[in-house]
Write a protein that holds these residues in place. Sequence first.
Motif, PDB file in Angstrom:
ATOM      1  N   LEU A 242       0.936  -1.360   0.007  1.00  0.00           N
ATOM      2  CA  LEU A 242      -0.158   0.051   0.048  1.00  0.00           C
ATOM      3  C   LEU A 242       1.025   1.053  -0.009  1.00  0.00           C
ATOM      4  N   ASP A 243       1.948   1.079   0.829  1.00  0.00           N
ATOM      5  CA  ASP A 243       2.785   2.370   0.820  1.00  0.00           C
ATOM      6  C   ASP A 243       3.568   2.669  -0.363  1.00  0.00           C
ATOM      7  N   ILE A 244       3.793   1.928  -1.406  1.00  0.00           N
ATOM      8  CA  ILE A 244       4.437   2.067  -2.607  1.00  0.00           C
ATOM      9  C   ILE A 244       3.423   2.381  -3.570  1.00  0.00           C
ATOM     10  N   GLY A 245       2.228   2.295  -3.355  1.00  0.00           N
ATOM     11  CA  GLY A 245       1.403   2.405  -4.484  1.00  0.00           C
ATOM     12  C   GLY A 245       1.003   1.127  -5.492  1.00  0.00           C
ATOM     13  N   PHE A 246       1.298   0.103  -4.698  1.00  0.00           N
ATOM     14  CA  PHE A 246       1.374  -1.247  -5.614  1.00  0.00           C
ATOM     15  C   PHE A 246       0.000  -1.316  -6.582  1.00  0.00           C
ATOM     16  N   LYS A 247       0.398  -1.444  -7.840  1.00  0.00           N
ATOM     17  CA  LYS A 247      -0.970  -1.570  -8.465  1.00  0.00           C
ATOM     18  C   LYS A 247      -1.418  -2.958  -9.217  1.00  0.00           C
ATOM     19  N   GLY A 248      -0.364  -3.840  -8.854  1.00  0.00           N
ATOM     20  CA  GLY A 248      -0.758  -5.332  -9.292  1.00  0.00           C
ATOM     21  C   GLY A 248      -1.711  -6.139  -8.625  1.00  0.00           C
ATOM     22  N   ALA A 249      -1.914  -7.356  -8.964  1.00  0.00           N
ATOM     23  CA  ALA A 249      -2.785  -8.396  -8.555  1.00  0.00           C
ATOM     24  C   ALA A 249      -2.136  -9.085  -7.123  1.00  0.00           C
ATOM     25  N   PHE A 250      -2.964  -9.237  -5.966  1.00  0.00           N
ATOM     26  CA  PHE A 250      -2.379  -9.971  -4.842  1.00  0.00           C
ATOM     27  C   PHE A 250      -2.427 -11.730  -5.416  1.00  0.00           C
ATOM     28  N   THR A 251      -1.380 -12.077  -6.064  1.00  0.00           N
ATOM     29  CA  THR A 251      -1.336 -13.298  -6.710  1.00  0.00           C
ATOM     30  C   THR A 251      -1.027 -14.366  -5.870  1.00  0.00           C
ATOM     31  N   LEU A 252      -1.664 -15.358  -5.503  1.00  0.00           N
ATOM     32  CA  LEU A 252      -1.555 -16.303  -4.741  1.00  0.00           C
ATOM     33  C   LEU A 252      -0.829 -17.436  -5.827  1.00  0.00           C
ATOM     34  N   GLU A 253       0.515 -17.920  -5.241  1.00  0.00           N
ATOM     35  CA  GLU A 253       1.281 -19.076  -5.793  1.00  0.00           C
ATOM     36  C   GLU A 253       1.527 -19.878  -4.808  1.00  0.00           C
ATOM     37  N   ALA A 254       0.353 -20.722  -4.407  1.00  0.00           N
ATOM     38  CA  ALA A 254       0.312 -21.368  -3.264  1.00  0.00           C
ATOM     39  C   ALA A 254      -0.497 -22.657  -3.464  1.00  0.00           C
ATOM     40  N   PHE A 255      -0.059 -23.845  -2.894  1.00  0.00           N
ATOM     41  CA  PHE A 255      -0.861 -25.044  -2.938  1.00  0.00           C
ATOM     42  C   PHE A 255      -2.028 -24.890  -1.929  1.00  0.00           C
ATOM     43  N   SER A 256      -3.272 -24.780  -2.293  1.00  0.00           N
ATOM     44  CA  SER A 256      -4.188 -24.655  -1.132  1.00  0.00           C
ATOM     45  C   SER A 256      -4.535 -26.128  -0.429  1.00  0.00           C
ATOM     46  N   MET A 257      -4.249 -27.208  -1.055  1.00  0.00           N
ATOM     47  CA  MET A 257      -3.964 -28.227  -0.247  1.00  0.00           C
ATOM     48  C   MET A 257      -2.819 -29.174  -1.132  1.00  0.00           C
ATOM     49  N   PRO A 258      -1.760 -29.263  -0.407  1.00  0.00           N
ATOM     50  CA  PRO A 258      -0.575 -29.840  -1.112  1.00  0.00           C
ATOM     51  C   PRO A 258      -0.958 -31.246  -1.380  1.00  0.00           C
ATOM     52  N   VAL A 259      -0.477 -31.685  -2.726  1.00  0.00           N
ATOM     53  CA  VAL A 259      -0.620 -33.062  -3.298  1.00  0.00           C
ATOM     54  C   VAL A 259       0.518 -33.840  -3.610  1.00  0.00           C
ATOM     55  N   ALA A 260       0.450 -35.066  -3.851  1.00  0.00           N
ATOM     56  CA  ALA A 260       1.570 -35.885  -3.986  1.00  0.00           C
ATOM     57  C   ALA A 260       1.974 -35.928  -5.455  1.00  0.00           C
ATOM     58  N   SER A 261       3.298 -35.255  -5.512  1.00  0.00           N
ATOM     59  CA  SER A 261       4.048 -35.302  -6.915  1.00  0.00           C
ATOM     60  C   SER A 261       5.460 -34.701  -6.653  1.00  0.00           C
ATOM     61  N   ASN A 262       6.439 -35.218  -7.510  1.00  0.00           N
ATOM     62  CA  ASN A 262       7.725 -34.714  -7.577  1.00  0.00           C
ATOM     63  C   ASN A 262       7.763 -32.990  -7.867  1.00  0.00           C
ATOM     64  N   PHE A 263       6.743 -32.807  -8.553  1.00  0.00           N
ATOM     65  CA  PHE A 263       6.881 -31.273  -8.814  1.00  0.00           C
ATOM     66  C   PHE A 263       6.285 -30.397  -7.723  1.00  0.00           C
ATOM     67  N   CYS A 264       5.322 -30.908  -6.871  1.00  0.00           N
ATOM     68  CA  CYS A 264       4.908 -30.208  -5.761  1.00  0.00           C
ATOM     69  C   CYS A 264       6.044 -30.227  -4.773  1.00  0.00           C
ATOM     70  N   PHE A 265       6.098 -28.941  -3.923  1.00  0.00           N
ATOM     71  CA  PHE A 265       7.151 -28.770  -2.934  1.00  0.00           C
ATOM     72  C   PHE A 265       7.163 -29.656  -2.015  1.00  0.00           C
ATOM     73  N   CYS A 266       6.037 -29.979  -1.480  1.00  0.00           N
ATOM     74  CA  CYS A 266       5.751 -31.051  -0.144  1.00  0.00           C
ATOM     75  C   CYS A 266       6.249 -32.155  -0.589  1.00  0.00           C
ATOM     76  N   ASN A 267       5.995 -32.974  -1.908  1.00  0.00           N
ATOM     77  CA  ASN A 267       5.988 -34.063  -2.404  1.00  0.00           C
ATOM     78  C   ASN A 267       5.755 -35.212  -1.449  1.00  0.00           C
ATOM     79  N   ARG A 268       4.523 -35.270  -0.951  1.00  0.00           N
ATOM     80  CA  ARG A 268       4.172 -36.288  -0.256  1.00  0.00           C
ATOM     81  C   ARG A 268       4.087 -37.826  -1.172  1.00  0.00           C
ATOM     82  N   LYS A 269       4.628 -38.824  -0.547  1.00  0.00           N
ATOM     83  CA  LYS A 269       4.769 -40.127  -1.018  1.00  0.00           C
ATOM     84  C   LYS A 269       3.746 -41.204  -0.519  1.00  0.00           C
ATOM     85  N   PRO A 270       3.630 -42.223  -1.634  1.00  0.00           N
ATOM     86  CA  PRO A 270       2.694 -43.301  -0.912  1.00  0.00           C
ATOM     87  C   PRO A 270       3.347 -44.213  -0.038  1.00  0.00           C
TER      88      PRO A 270
END
Length: 312
Positions: A242-270
Motif C-alpha cells: 500500500l505504501d508504494i502504491g502497488f498496482k498489481g494483483a495479490f497473486t497466490l502461488e500457493a497449494f491450497s492443499m498440497p498433493v503428491a507429486s515430484n513437482f510439488c514442493f511438499c512431495n508426499r509419497k505413498p
Amino acid sequence: MKIATTTGDFLWYAEKWDVCSILTMMAESGIKHVDLNLGGAMVPGKSPLCSDKWEQWVDDIGNTAVRLGLDFVQAHSSDTVYERGEKRDYLTSMIIREFEVCQKLGIPGMVVHGVLNPSGEREEFMAKNAEFYNELLPTVEQTGVRMFTENGCHQNTPLAKLFYGEDMNELCGRVNHPLFGVCWDVGHAHLQGVDQYKEIITMGSNLQAVHIHDNYNYAVKDLHIQPFGGNCCYDAIINGLLDIGFKGAFTLEAFSMPVASNFCFCNRKPFVLDGIVYDKVLMPPLDIKIRSERLMMDTARFMLEAYNCYED
C-alpha cells in the motif's frame, strides 16, 4: 487489489497442458483472476504449447476464459539454462513463444526466472542475467507484455543473487527498460529472513507483481502453502504494498492443499509395505480440493478487506 491464483495449483487434476479443464475447476472454486503457469504447461513432445498447434491451443484457452468469466492478470514462463547451446536456444525460444501467448490472451506481464550462475560469483550472475533479459527485450517490446524477474532464497536457489530489494533494484538498473520490473515472492523472502516491509519500500516502483504463499521461516524447503499455513507476517507485506502504491494483483502461488507429486514442493509419497503400494488417501479428491481453494480465496479476501484494499 484483485486476488489471483495460479493454474499451477491444479496441475494434478488434469494434464498439465489442459488449461481449459483447469480453468473450469478454478471457476468452480470461485476464482475470477488467473495467473497462467506456462512453465507447467510446457511439456516437450506432449503439450500443444510445444507444437505447431500452439495458436489453436491459445485460442481455446481464451474462449474458455471468456465463457467462464475469467481474466488473466499475469503469467509465469518456463525456465532456460545458463549454458549456451542448442538446449538454451530451444528453451529461450519457448519463452519467446510464451510472451506471444500472453499477447494473444491480453496478459499484461510475465514472470521469467533468471539463469543460475554455476560459479556463484555475484558480478557474473548479474552480468549474465542482464544479458539474458536484454535478449528478450525485443520480444517484450513487440508484444507489449511486461517482464518480471523474481527473488529467490538460499533454500531453493543458493546460486541466485536476487535475495534483497537492493539486488532487485540493481538488476533493474542494469536492464534499464520501462517494461522490466520485479515480482516479489513473499515466501522466498520469508525463508531468506528479510524485513519484508523494508525490502518492499526499497524496491518501490520497480515492484510490479507478487507471489503470495506461506512457509515457516526455519524450514529447509520452499513449501508454497496457503496463507496462515505458516508464520509469514502479512501485515508487513500489505502495508508495504500500500505504501508504494502497488498496482498489481495479490497473486497466490500457493497449494491450497498440497498433493503428491515430484513437482510439488511438499512431495508426499505413498506407503509401501512388502512391495504393495497403499495410496487410497494419497491425493485429495477434486471436491475437497475445490473447497480448500475457496477457503484460500476467502482467506486472501479477509487479508485485503482488513486494509480496505480488496477489489473484486
